[in-house]
Design an enzyme around this catalytic site. Structure first.
Site, mmCIF file in Angstrom:
data_model
loop_
_atom_site.group_PDB
_atom_site.id
_atom_site.type_symbol
_atom_site.label_atom_id
_atom_site.label_comp_id
_atom_site.label_asym_id
_atom_site.label_seq_id
_atom_site.Cartn_x
_atom_site.Cartn_y
_atom_site.Cartn_z
ATOM 1 C CG HIS A 88 9.310 7.626 5.712
ATOM 2 N ND1 HIS A 88 8.887 7.851 4.562
ATOM 3 C CD2 HIS A 88 8.287 7.107 6.388
ATOM 4 C CE1 HIS A 88 7.576 7.628 4.424
ATOM 5 N NE2 HIS A 88 7.175 6.959 5.613
ATOM 6 N NE ARG A 105 -1.200 2.390 3.049
ATOM 7 C CZ ARG A 105 -0.814 3.511 3.474
ATOM 8 N NH1 ARG A 105 -0.581 4.613 2.694
ATOM 9 N NH2 ARG A 105 -0.351 3.575 4.732
ATOM 10 C CG ASP A 106 3.649 4.454 2.991
ATOM 11 O OD1 ASP A 106 3.209 5.284 2.199
ATOM 12 O OD2 ASP A 106 4.223 4.351 3.908
ATOM 13 C CG ASN A 127 7.782 3.289 4.014
ATOM 14 O OD1 ASN A 127 7.335 4.121 4.960
ATOM 15 N ND2 ASN A 127 6.993 3.325 3.022
ATOM 16 C CB CYS A 183 4.655 10.844 2.043
ATOM 17 S SG CYS A 183 3.071 11.584 2.298
ATOM 18 C CG HIS A 188 5.206 4.475 9.156
ATOM 19 N ND1 HIS A 188 4.231 3.490 8.325
ATOM 20 C CD2 HIS A 188 5.822 5.117 8.365
ATOM 21 C CE1 HIS A 188 4.223 3.698 7.144
ATOM 22 N NE2 HIS A 188 5.229 4.859 7.031
#
Length: 307
Positions: A215, A20-21, A255, A246, A213
């Site tokens: 990065h 997804r991300d 990520n 993002c 989460h």
């Protein structure tokens, strides 16, 4: 060589966000069947929480416009939780209609990013999420609350701890079962991580509902993860192959790579249930589909050894 460290969790749950991300930030759209195969391979590698897709309006994130087609292809994977992102009531209804039982909402700790990402003020976005969370809970769904820009914002700079606490507390009060603290532009350092976690605890948010989460913009993602583990956090978001960023924050890079995380955890003797070899093979396979090398150092190192 496994050398356990003291005072770390015995087991960590990796919340895999690559499908997804990761893929939402690609310039090209990945075919639906390739996405489904990606999720299946991740599950075969031992991932038990794999964020599958996002039920957003197609024009917002065209790379995930196939959510209705994708989710039925993977929803019956045994022993795997498949959370999906739902930005509003409409997105939630679409997800529920397909049998989703784990959903996530995406809030911001800053006003500027709330406007950029959701076209609403911070308070307006929280008001929008309240009926979404309530409806999801009424349907028996597990709800995760993402909080972006927890450490720094490209427009506002360093984010005061009290702003993050305010948003986290609001999401908990709505009924969110879990919170994910996002370092969206990768500016956090370990001391900042520990200070935020301690402040959240002091304000009534327990560690056992918190995930992290990170990065890797400044190369701090693993160091920040280690700090969170020392504090007692047992849920870590990561993206297979280091995919992602993002689309609404230009300074956000990839990520934390799942392989890099698993390599560190294995060396520390922390259980994940993940087969690193299969995971590396999966990320190398996806990198071929994307037409570029994986950003993950572990994928590059282990793939090179296999040649």
């Amino acid at each position: 060589m496994v050398v356990p460290a003291q005072d770390l969790p015995m087991r960590v749950r990796v919340h895999e966000v690559g499908a997804r991300d990761g893929l939402q930030n690609e310039k090209s759209t990945v075919p639906t069947e390739v996405k489904a195969e990606f999720v299946r391979r991740l599950a075969d590698a031992g991932l038990t929480t794999i964020e599958a897709t996002s039920f957003v309006r197609p024009e917002w994130v065209p790379q995930l416009a196939d959510a209705e087609a994708l989710f039925p292809l993977v929803r019956d994977l045994k022993g795997v939780c498949l959370p999906v992102l739902v930005p509003n009531q409409r997105g939630l209804e679409r997800a529920l209609a397909l049998g989703a039982d784990r959903v996530a909402v995406f809030a911001s700790a800053t006003e500027t990013f709330a406007k950029a990402n959701l076209n609403r003020t911070l308070d307006e976005s929280l008001a929008m999420f309240e009926p979404v969370v309530r409806r999801a809970k009424d349907e028996g769904a597990h709800v995760r609350g993402y909080v972006s820009m927890c450490f720094g914002d490209p427009w506002e700079g360093a984010v005061p701890l009290h702003q993050v606490v305010r948003v986290c507390t609001a999401l908990r009060d709505m009924g969110c079962d879990e919170l994910s603290l996002g370092d969206t532009i990768g500016v956090a350092t370990p001391g900042h991580v520990l200070e935020l976690l301690s402040t959240l605890n002091e304000q009534g948010v327990p560690t056992n509902v918190i995930g992290v989460h990170f990065h890797d913009t400044y190369g701090q993602a693993l160091a920040n993860t280690y700090a969170a583990l020392e504090h007692g956090v047992t849920t870590v978001d990561a993206s297979a192959g280091g995919l992602g960023g993002c689309p609404y924050a230009r300074s956000a890079t990839g990520n934390l790579a799942t392989e890099d995380l698993v390599w560190m955890l294995q060396g520390l003797g922390v259980e994940t249930g993940i087969d690193l070899g299969r995971l590396v093979a999966t990320s190398a396979w996806m990198a071929e589909h994307l037409g570029r090398p994986s950003p993950s150092r572990t994928v590059r190192a282990l793939s090179h050894k296999d040649q």
